[in-house]
Design a protein around this motif. Structure first.
Motif, mmCIF file in Angstrom:
data_model
loop_
_atom_site.group_PDB
_atom_site.id
_atom_site.type_symbol
_atom_site.label_atom_id
_atom_site.label_comp_id
_atom_site.label_asym_id
_atom_site.label_seq_id
_atom_site.Cartn_x
_atom_site.Cartn_y
_atom_site.Cartn_z
ATOM 1 N N MET A 65 0.777 -1.205 0.139
ATOM 2 C CA MET A 65 0.098 0.110 -0.043
ATOM 3 C C MET A 65 0.831 1.214 -0.074
ATOM 4 O O MET A 65 1.738 1.322 0.943
ATOM 5 C CB MET A 65 -1.000 0.201 1.234
ATOM 6 N N SER A 66 0.467 2.207 -0.626
ATOM 7 C CA SER A 66 1.452 3.455 -1.016
ATOM 8 C C SER A 66 1.270 4.341 0.356
ATOM 9 O O SER A 66 0.190 4.376 0.887
ATOM 10 C CB SER A 66 0.982 3.987 -2.228
ATOM 11 N N LEU A 67 2.349 4.891 0.570
ATOM 12 C CA LEU A 67 2.216 5.915 1.904
ATOM 13 C C LEU A 67 2.368 7.382 1.077
ATOM 14 O O LEU A 67 2.338 8.300 2.184
ATOM 15 C CB LEU A 67 3.610 5.737 2.723
ATOM 16 N N VAL A 68 2.114 7.644 0.110
ATOM 17 C CA VAL A 68 1.909 9.026 -0.611
ATOM 18 C C VAL A 68 1.010 9.714 -0.037
ATOM 19 O O VAL A 68 -0.170 9.215 0.201
ATOM 20 C CB VAL A 68 2.002 8.966 -2.026
ATOM 21 N N ARG A 92 13.303 20.550 4.894
ATOM 22 C CA ARG A 92 14.251 20.246 3.948
ATOM 23 C C ARG A 92 13.607 19.100 3.339
ATOM 24 O O ARG A 92 12.850 18.087 3.881
ATOM 25 C CB ARG A 92 15.584 19.803 4.284
ATOM 26 N N ARG A 93 13.746 18.597 1.941
ATOM 27 C CA ARG A 93 13.307 17.531 1.224
ATOM 28 C C ARG A 93 14.705 16.308 1.744
ATOM 29 O O ARG A 93 15.667 16.454 1.857
ATOM 30 C CB ARG A 93 13.254 17.638 -0.460
ATOM 31 N N VAL A 94 13.940 15.019 1.617
ATOM 32 C CA VAL A 94 14.542 13.660 1.990
ATOM 33 C C VAL A 94 14.181 12.727 1.481
ATOM 34 O O VAL A 94 13.130 12.882 0.634
ATOM 35 C CB VAL A 94 14.531 13.577 3.635
ATOM 36 N N ALA A 95 15.086 11.564 1.519
ATOM 37 C CA ALA A 95 14.619 10.388 0.780
ATOM 38 C C ALA A 95 14.105 9.475 1.968
ATOM 39 O O ALA A 95 14.992 9.510 3.119
ATOM 40 C CB ALA A 95 15.656 9.576 0.131
ATOM 41 N N HIS A 120 10.481 0.353 0.063
ATOM 42 C CA HIS A 120 10.144 1.289 -1.098
ATOM 43 C C HIS A 120 11.019 2.560 -0.449
ATOM 44 O O HIS A 120 11.408 2.686 0.765
ATOM 45 C CB HIS A 120 8.516 1.653 -0.962
ATOM 46 N N VAL A 121 11.315 3.181 -1.344
ATOM 47 C CA VAL A 121 12.027 4.422 -1.360
ATOM 48 C C VAL A 121 10.936 5.775 -1.680
ATOM 49 O O VAL A 121 10.403 5.700 -2.869
ATOM 50 C CB VAL A 121 13.418 4.484 -1.866
ATOM 51 N N TYR A 122 10.942 6.700 -0.987
ATOM 52 C CA TYR A 122 9.742 7.499 -1.083
ATOM 53 C C TYR A 122 10.743 9.006 -1.104
ATOM 54 O O TYR A 122 11.680 9.259 -0.222
ATOM 55 C CB TYR A 122 8.753 7.846 -0.379
ATOM 56 N N ALA A 123 10.497 10.097 -2.051
ATOM 57 C CA ALA A 123 10.703 11.424 -1.713
ATOM 58 C C ALA A 123 9.943 12.180 -0.798
ATOM 59 O O ALA A 123 8.626 11.693 -0.604
ATOM 60 C CB ALA A 123 10.562 12.187 -2.925
ATOM 61 N N GLY A 124 10.593 12.404 0.419
ATOM 62 C CA GLY A 124 9.768 12.824 1.559
ATOM 63 C C GLY A 124 10.125 14.275 1.843
ATOM 64 O O GLY A 124 10.992 15.184 1.239
ATOM 65 N N TYR A 125 9.515 14.759 2.769
ATOM 66 C CA TYR A 125 9.772 16.174 3.374
ATOM 67 C C TYR A 125 9.824 16.220 4.905
ATOM 68 O O TYR A 125 8.810 15.702 5.717
ATOM 69 C CB TYR A 125 8.282 17.234 3.032
ATOM 70 N N PHE A 144 7.672 13.715 9.432
ATOM 71 C CA PHE A 144 7.992 13.244 7.637
ATOM 72 C C PHE A 144 6.647 13.008 6.934
ATOM 73 O O PHE A 144 5.936 12.277 7.439
ATOM 74 C CB PHE A 144 9.016 11.984 7.736
ATOM 75 N N ARG A 145 6.735 13.668 5.940
ATOM 76 C CA ARG A 145 5.501 13.619 5.118
ATOM 77 C C ARG A 145 6.146 12.952 3.754
ATOM 78 O O ARG A 145 7.099 13.380 3.118
ATOM 79 C CB ARG A 145 4.837 14.989 4.773
ATOM 80 N N PHE A 146 5.259 11.893 3.371
ATOM 81 C CA PHE A 146 5.672 10.991 2.060
ATOM 82 C C PHE A 146 5.201 11.667 0.821
ATOM 83 O O PHE A 146 3.901 11.876 0.817
ATOM 84 C CB PHE A 146 5.289 9.508 2.368
ATOM 85 N N LEU A 147 6.047 12.120 -0.108
ATOM 86 C CA LEU A 147 5.382 12.884 -1.160
ATOM 87 C C LEU A 147 5.346 12.159 -2.518
ATOM 88 O O LEU A 147 4.348 12.230 -3.191
ATOM 89 C CB LEU A 147 6.568 13.884 -1.512
ATOM 90 N N ALA A 148 6.015 11.149 -2.827
ATOM 91 C CA ALA A 148 6.277 10.364 -4.300
ATOM 92 C C ALA A 148 7.095 9.439 -4.069
ATOM 93 O O ALA A 148 8.236 9.345 -3.357
ATOM 94 C CB ALA A 148 6.468 11.504 -5.230
#
Length: 807
Positions: free
Chosen positions: A1-4, A35-38, A24-29, A11-15
């Motif tokens: 299930m996606s965490l987007v 700052r943007r993070v992985a 999974h690896v997500y772009a996060g904030y 931490f917020r899951f962006l994409a």
């Protein structure tokens, strides 16, 4: 299930960015630190597995020990109620895997990538950390071109206990991931029954794929595989092999040959790929060696400059001696010329002293800097001595032309000629010297009419001022001959060069060093006249003279080797052709700047050979590199474009190829409209149009190519190419009688002087197809046999055309 769209703590899951066997690896904030993070998250079904959580923790601990600009940084490890994840540096850009696929890395970029990966391995290994899954997909390139190594998920510490405790309990990927890594060489495979195989097979060391103990040497082996792919444009293993066979080759370290790159770099890669871990260089040694290889052209140019300085001084001394001989009868002029020579000598000695390694000031100057400094000083120090000014301008300008610094040379050589024309004390032979220099410059600029005019005037002056057999007259004839050659006036070229050869041989004998340049140019005239036996003979004679008189890495030797490669390419001796062109490339990359246009010439010919052998991927890689170097709109770029377009056409990428064909034809007709290479480019474009089904347009290009070649010689061997094209075209139109006529003409011109061109394989196979359509089974069978035999003789029995012909 996606965490987007979801959040955990700050931490917020962006994409989504990617998915692996464990998470999974997500772009996060990071809302707290803005700052943007992985965010690397364990799969929900993995959270309950102790080994999966242990791996995540281990990766966090390992990354926390590594603070290096070329390793992805870790910010935190979050163990939440629903999710465990790593908070990592977010890397913008593309993976090295994608960059290699796109072919957008220039030679300097590749060396930078190699050095930065090596530096990262120095840091990791220095901490006792082994990556164990080093591959192009785990190397990111930022928009600035910097390296970031990712995914230390299966890394381990050297002092970590080795055994089955963790690795034997798990597999690296599920069946879906590993179903067929032939489609993706960077896919992982599961462990074996007897041991653990963690990593990516196509980039594993032999000991790693056997489940044996891994050390830092295992990373170095993987690095060697990456370097081979990075610099040659071709992976170390053939991923089209069946999986079982590929695994055997990986286990035995049976990599593809390393070709087309600097010899020292190839030697380093071979050491890194040694089957024995102890024989592989460590990361620190590899990083140092890469820096040494990167700086090699600079060292070679510095050495060349020192030799050039000595040559200048010897030349100056010769001028002084020459003046002394003449003092008796022309004392005033001799004294003036002797004074000029002394001024030149003083200026050059002082200039070269600035690059002396023993200079107590510690200054170091490159060749370009030194010559630029000299050019600047001429105006300030010698304004009241114009003839001395002109002599030094001419000397420095010639060296700049030899180094490929054409724009820098132009104002110096042009002004030197202007000074000598206007100064009443200038000797006619000095004006001829400047005219020769300007003529050479204009040839490099592809301004051939101006080059011809300058050399004709220089020749006229020298004929009036010198004895009939003076070597300076032969020099003017040789320069005029090469200009005629570039203009496509091959008969005039031959006439001028033969006169120069005869003049030197009469006065100095057949083994004199002065013959080298004349014979070299004569061999190229033979080549484009289609007199391949004469071209081969003279090229080998030139090579013998160069070996006797010149340094092995003399840039002129590369010209001769290149020419021999072209001869053997036309004759279908592709292995010999590749050998000679590679030797030419090695010399040019060593003796010149790696971005010198002559390097592009060697790469363009190498790509052409690869294409004819059916090695389209390798051909495309070297030709794109050639285009990166040869950015100036001219005949050389036209050749690179046409060769690349032919590769794309053969690969079925017609839409991508057509603009390149058109640009190549436009450039070549603008710069050298009567040269043989125009016919070759038209022929390649005709092949493209025929494959696209545009037969009328294709016929126009074939017939124009045929007309141009027959204007040189009605039986020119290269006419076989457009004749073959016309044969294929009329077969496509359903007119086998006409097609057979063209193929027979092609065979007649393709078998001359005891040689058989590569094109005869196509002629035989085409004639077989025409005969079959006409119902002549016997002729079809015989021509098919001859065609397949010719392919076999060329070492290309498995070429698709050979297989189609035999079938």
């Amino acid at each position: 299930m996606s965490l987007v769209g979801k959040s955990t703590q700050q931490f917020r899951f962006l994409a989504p960015l990617g998915e692996g066997g464990h998470g999974h690896v997500y772009a996060g904030y990071d809302e707290k630190l803005d700052r943007r993070v992985a965010l690397k998250v364990l799969h929900r079904d993995q959270r309950l597995k102790p080994q999966a959580k242990a791996r995540l923790l281990r990766e966090a601990r390992i990354l926390s020990q590594l603070d290096h600009p070329h390793i992805c940084r870790i910010y935190d490890l979050i163990e939440g109620v629903d999710h465990d994840f790593l908070v990592l540096e977010l890397i913008e850009g593309k993976s090295l895997k994608q960059a290699l696929r796109d072919g957008d890395l220039k030679p300097a970029d590749k060396m930078r990538v190699a050095e930065q990966i090596a530096d990262a391995l120095v840091a990791a290994h220095g901490r006792g950390i082994i990556h164990r899954d080093l591959k192009p997909g785990n190397v990111m390139l930022t928009p600035e071109g910097d390296v970031k190594i990712l995914d230390f998920g299966i890394a381990r510490l050297l002092n970590e206990e080795i055994g089955p405790q963790l690795d034997d309990l798990e597999t690296v990927a599920d069946d879906k991931t590993t179903a067929d890594f032939n489609r993706d060489p960077e896919a992982s495979v599961p462990r074996t029954e007897t041991g653990s195989v963690l990593g990516t097979p196509a980039y594993m060391s032999p000991e790693q794929i056997k489940g044996e103990v891994t050390t830092s040497a295992s990373d170095m082996y993987s690095f060697g595989l990456i370097l081979q792919e990075l610099f040659t444009g071709r992976s170390a293993f053939d991923f089209k092999l069946p999986k079982a066979m590929l695994l055997v080759k990986v286990a035995l370290a049976e990599t593809r040959p390393i070709t087309g790159i600097d010899g020292d770099l190839a030697a380093l890669i071979k050491r890194l790929q040694s089957p024995e871990p102890a024989a592989r260089p460590a990361a620190v040694d590899t990083a140092e060696r890469l820096r040494w290889i990167r700086d090699k052209p600079r060292r070679i140019r510095r050495r060349w400059l020192t030799l050039a300085a000595m040559a200048f001084l010897v030349l100056t001394a010769a001028i002084l001696a020459f003046q002394a001989v003449r003092i008796g009868s022309e004392r005033d002029r001799a004294n003036r010329e002797a004074a000029t020579a002394r001024e030149v000598q003083r200026f050059l000695v002082d200039l070269f002293r600035q690059s002396d390694p023993q200079d107590p000031t510690g200054r170091r100057m490159t060749a370009e800097q030194l010559l630029q400094r000299g050019a600047e000083r001429i105006n300030s120090e010698l304004a009241d001595r114009p003839l001395v000014q002109a002599k030094i301008m001419d000397t420095i300008g010639r060296v700049q032309v030899n180094l490929g610094l054409i724009d820098d040379a132009d104002p110096l050589l042009t002004r030197a000629l202007s000074i000598r024309r206007r100064e009443p004390g200038a000797e006619p032979l000095e004006i001829a010297e400047s005219l020769t220099s300007v003529g050479i410059l204009r040839r490099w600029q592809e301004r051939y009419a101006e080059a011809e005019e300058a050399h004709l005037e220089a020749l006229a002056i020298r004929r009036r001022q010198l004895p009939a057999d003076d070597p300076l007259i032969a020099r003017s004839l040789a320069e005029l001959g090469i200009v005629y050659w570039f203009q496509g006036h091959l008969r005039q070229s031959m006439q001028a060069l033969e006169e120069a050869r005869a003049m030197i041989e009469r006065r100095f004998g057949p083994g004199d060093e002065r013959l080298i340049e004349v014979l070299h140019r004569l061999s190229y005239a033979y080549l484009y006249l289609g007199r391949f036996a004469d071209a081969e003979r003279v090229f080998h004679r030139v090579l013998e003279l160069r070996q006797r008189f010149r340094d092995p890495y003399d840039a002129g030797t590369a010209y001769t080797l290149h020419g021999l490669g072209m001869v053997y390419e036309y004759l279908g001796r592709f292995a010999d052709a590749e050998e000679y062109v590679r030797r030419s490339l090695d010399i040019r990359e060593t003796a010149l700047d790696p971005h010198h246009r002559l390097v592009a010439w060697s790469l363009a010919e190498l790509g052409r050979i690869y294409n004819q052998e059916g090695r389209q991927a390798e051909a495309e890689a070297v030709l794109r590199r050639a285009l990166d170097i040869e950015s100036v709109a001219g005949s050389s770029r036209a050749t690179c474009l046409s060769n690349l377009a032919a590769v794309l056409t053969n690969d079925g990428r017609l839409e991508e190829a057509e603009p390149m064909h058109r640009e190549a034809l436009k450039l070549i007709t603008e710069h050298v409209p009567e040269h043989v290479v125009v016919a070759e480019i038209r022929n390649d474009f005709g092949d493209h149009l025929r494959r696209a089904g545009r037969l009328d347009e294709a016929e126009t290009q074939y017939r124009l190519a045929l007309e141009q070649l027959r204007a040189i010689d009605p039986e020119h061997p290269m006419t076989a190419q457009p004749l073959n094209g016309l044969g294929a075209l009329y077969l496509a139109r359903g007119q086998p009688v006409v097609a057979a006529g063209f193929y027979r003409q092609a065979l007649a011109v393709g078998r001359q002087n005891g040689h058989e061109l590569a094109s005869t394989a196509h002629s035989h196979c085409g004639l077989a197809a025409a005969a079959a359509r006409l119902g002549d089974a016997a002729e079809a069978a015989e021509e098919r046999r001859l065609g397949v035999e010719r392919w076999r003789q060329m070492g290309l029995a498995e070429h698709p055309h050979a297989v189609a012909c035999g079938g």
